[in-house]
Write an enzyme that holds these catalytic residues in place. Structure first.
Site: not given
Length: 421
Positions: A161, A210, A259, A268, A333
């Site tokens: 919008e 959607k 994915r 990390c 790790r």
């Protein structure tokens, strides 16, 4: 083309204005007499930049007319586009009453034989399965042989919008769901002037698109706001952090990490998410989205385990391809594959592991400690390429997509976890 549009709200009226701009002949159907009267007078009943001009021009040129009833007005139409609302029901589901009613109206208006089926396009956000389980049965109950009268299509819109006209003419993508995923000639004609990637697929994939997009957009907003709250309380410029973040279109704003497949791990992501949780708690800033990232990842780890062993009896011989947290790395790790291996052993499977990058004798430091702490039997489980290829396994579990590098003697089934089907 001659097109009918059911529902003249933000989506329907924007489509009407833009399609007339492309030269199509449009009729609009809406239950609101006031709305229909305004449109036929060349006025737009909603506020959308530029739409008032398109509607006024379309009415003046005779390319647009609005009605409250469909009557026999579909007889000469090539396409009917359904843009009625699907508001939330009390339980959070979509209220499908308007979809069902418009479908019945279209079906009743198609009693006469046609030279070619009417392409009926649904753009309202609907639950996957709606076209197969609600829409088509309605047509079938009224028309008996619906395929002779209608070609069903699901074509989600991606309009924002206040930017709807720009988005209509320059969409990020065009998704078209058909019964068997094959192209629709009428849809190709209608979209001929648009330049965007086109995806033809089955109904359900198109219907679900959607939900994926909007939920991710909501997640982005919530995530950004949580980061913003932390920034403000730490005296950091949220604007500058945002500028830096979105400048990275290689990783941050990209297809990477999106994915569906393996859980995240490594040195990390888990560590930094927990650290950010601690910082937010320490300064008293609630971050419920971030707080649930690790929890979601743990849930996904267990899901992958159950997916991997589905239908496999304990005691079966299993080859797991990949132990490190990603291919071409020996980093153990917080590798979710260590958890998977442990679960397989605890469930009574005869496990072997092949990882072409991993050499236990070369592991050092935290990598060494984490690997053997979480999988003490690691060294006895790891097998060479030759052993992996010479052994018959009941199932191969491919965690990193490297199974293709092997030529095993036999495996009754291969389950990939690096990507979900």
């Amino acid at each position: 083309m001659k097109i009918a549009i059911f529902g003249l709200g933000y989506v329907g009226l924007t489509a009407a204005g833009c399609l007339t701009k492309q030269g199509h002949d449009i009729i609009g159907i809406d239950v609101s007499e006031t709305k229909v009267k305004d449109i036929n007078a060349g006025r737009t009943p909603i506020s959308e930049p530029g739409l008032d001009v398109l509607i006024a021009e379309a009415i003046a040129a005779g390319r647009l007319a609005a009605f409250t009833e469909v009557s026999d007005r579909l007889d000469d139409r090539d396409i009917a586009i359904v843009c009625v609302g699907t508001p939330s029901a009390p339980d959070g589901s979509h209220n499908m009453a308007y979809i069902a009613e418009v479908t019945r109206q279209i079906a009743r208006a198609l009693g006469k034989p046609r030279e070619a089926p009417l392409t009926v396009v649904y753009r309202s956000t609907i639950r996957p399965g709606t076209l197969e389980e609600l829409v088509r049965p309605i047509f079938a109950s009224i028309l008996k042989t619906p395929e002779a009268f209608v070609e069903l299509v699901y074509n989600p819109e991606f309009l924002r919008e206040s930017m709807a006209i720009k988005d209509f003419f320059a969409p990020p993508k065009i998704v078209i769901g058909t019964m068997d995923g094959t192209p629709s000639a009428n849809m190709d004609r209608m979209n001929a002037d648009l330049s965007a990637p086109v995806f033809y697929t089955g109904f359900r994939e198109a219907e679900f698109t959607k939900f994926v997009d909007n939920t991710f957009h909501a997640l982005k907003v919530a995530f950004a706001n949580e980061i913003g709250r932390v920034c403000v309380d730490l005296g950091i410029s949220a604007t500058k952090v945002h500028e830096i973040f979105i400048s990275d279109t290689k990783l941050n704003i990209s297809p990477y990490y999106l994915r569906p497949g393996g859980a995240f791990g490594g040195s990390c992501l888990p560590k930094d998410v927990r650290a950010l949780q601690y910082i937010a708690t320490d300064i008293g800033v609630p971050v419920p989205v971030i707080d649930n990232v690790i929890k979601s990842n743990e849930v996904h780890k267990h899901y992958l385990f159950t997916h991997a062993i589905d239908g496999l009896k304990p005691g079966a011989k299993v080859l797991m391809v990949g132990l490190a947290f990603k291919a071409d790395s020996d980093d153990l790790r917080e590798s979710p594959n260590l958890d998977l291996a442990r679960k397989l052993l605890q469930a009574g499977y005869k496990l072997s592991i092949w990882d072409d990058t991993l050499e236990p004798s070369k592991l050092i430091g935290q990598n060494l400690g984490y690997g053997f702490t979480h999988l003490p039997a690691m060294e006895t489980l790891l097998v060479s390429r030759a052993t992996a290829e010479a052994t018959t396994f009941d199932r191969v579990i491919d965690t990193n997509g490297r199974f293709g590098a092997l030529s095993p003697a036999a495996a009754s089934e291969v389950v990939r976890l690096d990507r979900l089907p």
